[in-house]
Design an enzyme around this catalytic site. Structure first.
Site, PDB file in Angstrom:
ATOM      1  N   LYS A 173      16.349 -30.438 -63.805  1.00 31.72           N
ATOM      2  CA  LYS A 173      17.711 -30.518 -63.270  1.00 31.72           C
ATOM      3  C   LYS A 173      18.391 -31.864 -63.525  1.00 31.72           C
ATOM      4  O   LYS A 173      18.938 -32.080 -64.591  1.00 31.72           O
ATOM      5  CB  LYS A 173      17.696 -30.167 -61.775  1.00 31.72           C
ATOM      6  CG  LYS A 173      17.379 -28.697 -61.511  1.00 31.72           C
ATOM      7  CD  LYS A 173      17.534 -28.358 -60.057  1.00 31.72           C
ATOM      8  CE  LYS A 173      17.171 -26.935 -59.709  1.00 31.72           C
ATOM      9  NZ  LYS A 173      18.161 -25.938 -60.058  1.00 31.72           N
TER      10      LYS A 173
ATOM     11  N   TYR B 220      10.175 -21.813 -53.613  1.00 31.04           N
ATOM     12  CA  TYR B 220      10.778 -21.263 -54.834  1.00 31.04           C
ATOM     13  C   TYR B 220      10.413 -22.196 -55.987  1.00 31.04           C
ATOM     14  O   TYR B 220      10.570 -23.417 -55.879  1.00 31.04           O
ATOM     15  CB  TYR B 220      12.312 -21.168 -54.713  1.00 31.04           C
ATOM     16  CG  TYR B 220      12.941 -20.775 -56.024  1.00 31.04           C
ATOM     17  CD1 TYR B 220      12.957 -19.450 -56.433  1.00 31.04           C
ATOM     18  CD2 TYR B 220      13.452 -21.738 -56.889  1.00 31.04           C
ATOM     19  CE1 TYR B 220      13.492 -19.090 -57.670  1.00 31.04           C
ATOM     20  CE2 TYR B 220      13.983 -21.386 -58.125  1.00 31.04           C
ATOM     21  CZ  TYR B 220      13.995 -20.062 -58.504  1.00 31.04           C
ATOM     22  OH  TYR B 220      14.508 -19.711 -59.726  1.00 31.04           O
TER      23      TYR B 220
ATOM     24  N   ASP C 215       6.539 -29.906 -56.966  1.00 33.65           N
ATOM     25  CA  ASP C 215       7.708 -29.440 -57.715  1.00 33.65           C
ATOM     26  C   ASP C 215       8.931 -30.201 -57.197  1.00 33.65           C
ATOM     27  O   ASP C 215       9.495 -29.858 -56.153  1.00 33.65           O
ATOM     28  CB  ASP C 215       7.849 -27.922 -57.517  1.00 33.65           C
ATOM     29  CG  ASP C 215       9.106 -27.355 -58.181  1.00 33.65           C
ATOM     30  OD1 ASP C 215       9.951 -28.144 -58.636  1.00 33.65           O
ATOM     31  OD2 ASP C 215       9.235 -26.116 -58.218  1.00 33.65           O
TER      32      ASP C 215
ATOM     33  N   TYR D  79      21.362 -13.346 -61.920  1.00 35.81           N
ATOM     34  CA  TYR D  79      21.081 -12.383 -60.849  1.00 35.81           C
ATOM     35  C   TYR D  79      22.221 -11.387 -60.639  1.00 35.81           C
ATOM     36  O   TYR D  79      22.645 -11.158 -59.506  1.00 35.81           O
ATOM     37  CB  TYR D  79      20.795 -13.123 -59.527  1.00 35.81           C
ATOM     38  CG  TYR D  79      19.839 -14.282 -59.676  1.00 35.81           C
ATOM     39  CD1 TYR D  79      18.486 -14.067 -59.936  1.00 35.81           C
ATOM     40  CD2 TYR D  79      20.284 -15.593 -59.574  1.00 35.81           C
ATOM     41  CE1 TYR D  79      17.604 -15.127 -60.086  1.00 35.81           C
ATOM     42  CE2 TYR D  79      19.421 -16.664 -59.727  1.00 35.81           C
ATOM     43  CZ  TYR D  79      18.090 -16.425 -59.990  1.00 35.81           C
ATOM     44  OH  TYR D  79      17.220 -17.478 -60.138  1.00 35.81           O
TER      45      TYR D  79
HETATM   46  N1  PMP Z   1      11.641 -25.307 -58.983  1.00 34.41           N
HETATM   47  C1  PMP Z   1      12.618 -25.577 -58.104  1.00 34.41           C
HETATM   48  C2  PMP Z   1      12.287 -26.291 -56.820  1.00 34.41           C
HETATM   49  C3  PMP Z   1      13.934 -25.212 -58.387  1.00 34.41           C
HETATM   50  O1  PMP Z   1      14.918 -25.467 -57.498  1.00 34.41           O
HETATM   51  C4  PMP Z   1      14.216 -24.572 -59.632  1.00 34.41           C
HETATM   52  C5  PMP Z   1      15.620 -24.157 -60.032  1.00 34.41           C
HETATM   53  N2  PMP Z   1      16.433 -23.688 -59.093  1.00 34.41           N
HETATM   54  C6  PMP Z   1      13.158 -24.312 -60.513  1.00 34.41           C
HETATM   55  C7  PMP Z   1      11.888 -24.698 -60.153  1.00 34.41           C
HETATM   56  C8  PMP Z   1      13.394 -23.604 -61.821  1.00 34.41           C
HETATM   57  O2  PMP Z   1      14.133 -24.383 -62.678  1.00 34.41           O
HETATM   58  P1  PMP Z   1      14.986 -23.726 -63.888  1.00 34.41           P
HETATM   59  O3  PMP Z   1      16.089 -22.934 -63.226  1.00 34.41           O
HETATM   60  O4  PMP Z   1      15.470 -24.898 -64.673  1.00 34.41           O
HETATM   61  O5  PMP Z   1      14.043 -22.863 -64.660  1.00 34.41           O
END
Ligand code: PMP
Length: 425
Positions: free
Chosen positions: A274, A144, A245, A16
């Site tokens: 993650k 998100y 998610d 970003y």
């Molecule tokens: N979903 C959530 C809840 C996240 O926190 C993130 C990453 N910050 C993602 C999806 C996307 O994962 P990545 O950055 O590994 O593409």
């Protein structure tokens, strides 16, 4: 030879950032336990676990050993028409720990891709059914789910990246962010928007996509388990799939193994990432139920239409497998509970600062919500001067440290947070 920061500034994108006015970056040469070492020798206590991932800390001997052992056999091999032990072992471990009813695993290469795959699963499932019109999604404001296009399309429509790409994005339905804090008495009216939308539009709705309990990058908001329980019941009532998610929340971060466990529910589709690889390599997974897998397999395509080059990378699977073995030992429970208690005690005084709007703690997550957006570059520099690595964004100063952090290290993080909001320590 020192790291060429001038080259970095001129040629390398960071997350970003602008290429015209790049923010400063700090050169890290090694990391051990909960500490990052900068090129100038300074050590910083890590409050980020590298964006939620390094839950066991850096340079962990068991994780190092797993990846080294695998490296001596095979770094990578394609997954089309081939399988290997690291993938099979990892999926066995994963299925043994996720909420009940999830039986099939797709190994993806990042969190965003795991979300893309989850959305494809939901759409393909309904295409094959007697309800092919169910092709829209519902998501929550302040959510998100990643930076790729389908993931952006279910992220917050105002604060997220919608506005600049809106003409390219599929249009879905958004609900208000759940207005029912985790620790308060549940406000039953908070679920009404979902109930009303499903009653009116369920024939078009394939799935509800949400981050269970903790809305992360959309605002670090913690909502009530009863909301999630009722959302699950409404999805069942209206034949809508529930996509959870858990890319940020999975593997103990919220004090339960999965955030869904707070509400005792299972989603139809689950995304993890993650911490899955202990923060070593890029790896994520999308899991689904027998029923969803059956539907997808009956769809016109005859299978799930995704298959990246580095799917199920053996090094990533091997280190993830070692990470899940550490999680399965269960030390995280006591570690996260102790972190939660210490964060509650040591962040509560921040409410005395006029700059702080709210203080929130859940599991190993501590959040200061400020009245105004912070100056990230200035605050980042101040944190480095204070010997900690904390990366604020927008109006949030928050930490989610490795689970192995010591009380003394955590105290340094919370002290730095108190100092930057103007308290005396
Ligand atoms: N979903 C959530 C809840 C996240 O926190 C993130 C990453 N910050 C993602 C999806 C996307 O994962 P990545 O950055 O590994 O593409």
């Amino acid at each position: 030879m020192s790291i060429d920061l001038a080259f970095d500034r001129q040629h390398i994108w960071h997350p970003y950032t602008s290429m015209l006015a790049p923010l400063p970056v700090y050169p890290v040469v090694s990391a051990q336990g909960c500490e990052l070492t900068l090129e100038n020798g300074q050590q910083l206590i890590d409050g980020t676990a590298s964006w939620w991932s390094a839950v066991h800390g850096y340079n962990h001997p068991l994780l190092n050993e797993a990846i080294t052992r695998q490296l001596s056999k095979m770094a990578h091999v394609m997954f089309g028409g081939i399988t290997h032990q690291p993938a099979v072992t990892l999926c066995q471990q994963l299925l043994a720990m996720v909420p009940a009813g999830l039986t099939k695993v797709f190994l993806a290469d990042s969190g965003s891709i795991a979300v893309e795959v989850a959305i494809k699963m939901a759409l393909q499932y309904w295409q094959a059914s007697d309800k092919p019109g169910k092709q829209k999604l519902i998501s929550l404001r302040k959510g998100y789910h990643g930076d790729t296009f389908a993931a952006m399309a279910v992220g917050d429509p105002e604060d997220g990246m919608h506005s600049m790409f809106s003409r390219m994005l599929p249009q879905h339905y958004f609900l208000p962010a759940p207005d029912c804090p985790f620790n308060a008495v549940f406000d039953a009216t908070s679920i009404a928007p979902l109930a009303n939308l499903l009653a009116a539009e369920h024939q078009q709705i394939a799935a509800l996509v949400l981050e269970p309990i903790v809305q992360g990058y959309g605002g670090m908001r913690f909502y009530h388990p009863e909301y999630l329980r009722q959302a699950r019941a409404l999805c069942d009532q209206y034949q809508v799939l529930l996509i959870a998610d858990e890319i940020a929340t999975g593997f103990g971060r919220t004090g339960r193994l999965f955030a869904c466990n707070h509400a005792n529910i299972s989603p139809d589709i689950l995304c993890v990432g993650k911490a899955l690889s202990g923060g070593y390599l890029t790896l994520a997974a999308t899991l689904c139920s027998d029923e969803v897998a059956r539907g997808i397999s009956l769809s016109e395509a005859g299978g799930l239409m995704h298959g990246p080059t580095f799917m199920a990378n053996p090094l990533a699977c091997a280190v993830a497998s070692a990470s899940l073995s550490l999680i399965a030992k269960g030390d995280w429970q006591q570690q996260v509970a102790a972190i939660e208690q210490q964060l509650n005690t040591e962040l509560a005084p921040c409410l005395a600062s006029a700059e702080v709007k709210n203080v929130r703690v859940l599991g190993a997550i501590g959040v200061l919500e400020m009245h105004q957006p912070v100056d990230v570059a200035r605050l980042q520099q101040r944190f480095v001067e204070l010997g900690v690595w904390i990366r604020p964004f927008n109006n949030l100063i928050y930490i989610m440290p490795p689970f192995i952090i010591s009380p003394a290290q955590l105290a340094q993080l919370t002290k730095a947070m108190r100092l930057v909001v103007g308290l005396t320590g």
